[in-house]
Design an enzyme around this catalytic site. Structure first.
Site, PDB file in Angstrom:
ATOM      1  N   LYS A 158      45.886  33.078  33.399  1.00 43.13           N
ATOM      2  CA  LYS A 158      47.223  33.132  33.982  1.00 43.13           C
ATOM      3  C   LYS A 158      47.265  34.168  35.094  1.00 43.13           C
ATOM      4  CE  LYS A 158      52.019  34.053  32.599  1.00 43.13           C
ATOM      5  NZ  LYS A 158      52.881  34.402  31.453  1.00 43.13           N
TER       6      LYS A 158
ATOM      7  N   SER B 225      46.635  20.683  47.033  1.00 41.12           N
ATOM      8  CA  SER B 225      46.041  21.767  46.261  1.00 41.12           C
ATOM      9  C   SER B 225      46.724  23.117  46.456  1.00 41.12           C
ATOM     10  CB  SER B 225      44.559  21.924  46.591  1.00 41.12           C
ATOM     11  OG  SER B 225      44.425  22.417  47.910  1.00 41.12           O
TER      12      SER B 225
ATOM     13  N   THR C 295      48.343  20.894  40.273  1.00 42.92           N
ATOM     14  CA  THR C 295      47.459  20.584  41.390  1.00 42.92           C
ATOM     15  C   THR C 295      46.079  21.121  41.021  1.00 42.92           C
ATOM     16  OG1 THR C 295      47.222  20.648  43.799  1.00 42.92           O
ATOM     17  CG2 THR C 295      48.035  22.664  42.746  1.00 42.92           C
ATOM     18  N   TYR C 296      45.228  21.320  42.007  1.00 42.91           N
ATOM     19  CA  TYR C 296      43.889  21.857  41.757  1.00 42.91           C
ATOM     20  C   TYR C 296      43.617  23.000  42.727  1.00 42.91           C
ATOM     21  CZ  TYR C 296      42.663  19.113  45.843  1.00 42.91           C
ATOM     22  OH  TYR C 296      42.628  18.594  47.108  1.00 42.91           O
TER      23      TYR C 296
ATOM     24  N   GLY D 173      49.807  20.582  51.075  1.00 44.15           N
ATOM     25  CA  GLY D 173      50.200  19.191  50.897  1.00 44.15           C
ATOM     26  C   GLY D 173      51.586  19.075  50.287  1.00 44.15           C
ATOM     27  N   ALA D 174      51.770  18.063  49.442  1.00 47.68           N
ATOM     28  CA  ALA D 174      53.086  17.782  48.862  1.00 47.68           C
ATOM     29  C   ALA D 174      53.642  18.975  48.092  1.00 47.68           C
ATOM     30  CB  ALA D 174      52.996  16.566  47.950  1.00 47.68           C
ATOM     31  N   ALA D 175      52.765  19.755  47.454  1.00 53.48           N
ATOM     32  CA  ALA D 175      53.215  20.928  46.688  1.00 53.48           C
ATOM     33  C   ALA D 175      53.925  21.948  47.574  1.00 53.48           C
ATOM     34  CB  ALA D 175      52.034  21.583  45.976  1.00 53.48           C
TER      35      ALA D 175
END
Length: 127
Positions: free
Chosen positions: A9, A25, A57-58, A73-75
């Protein structure tokens, strides 16, 4: 039986950039990744403390020592620069492994520097 347990975390990291024009990502400083045992391409869950968004995501490794936490990107639509996020990884573990497992928890400051490492989270909910 296997259980899904928190493995690592990054607590209260600051988003340094949101880059919509990227494939996808999250880019994270490699020094931070090493501290919490996270790897490139590993799946992460991200919780945005500012707006309540939760998404997956990654990881893409970022420059060491940079403090980078960049959503791509979309995130990038789910965060803004300066938002406070929690980044989590999980692992499947056997009953035997669960008993000995200690997650790696990095407590971050406002500059994305690790100020404390924990082997488990305190019982208190306020940090």
């Amino acid at each position: 039986m296997f259980r899904t347990m928190m493995k690592g975390k990054i607590h209260r990291a600051r988003v340094t950039e949101a880059n919509l024009n990227y494939v996808g990502s999250i880019t994270i400083d490699e020094d931070i990744l090493d501290a919490v045992d996270m790897l490139p391409n590993e799946k992460v869950q991200i919780v945005n403390n500012n707006n309540g968004a939760r998404f997956e995501t990654y990881i893409i490794p970022g420059e060491r020592g940079s403090g980078t936490v960049c959503l791509n990107g979309a995130a990038a639509r789910l965060v803004q620069e300066g938002d406070v996020v929690i980044i989590l990884t999980y692992a499947m573990m056997s009953e035997e492994e669960v008993r000995e497992h200690k997650p790696k928890v990095a407590i971050m400051n406002e500059n994305n520097e690790i100020v404390e490492m924990l082997g488990q989270e305190p019982a208190s909910t306020i940090m």
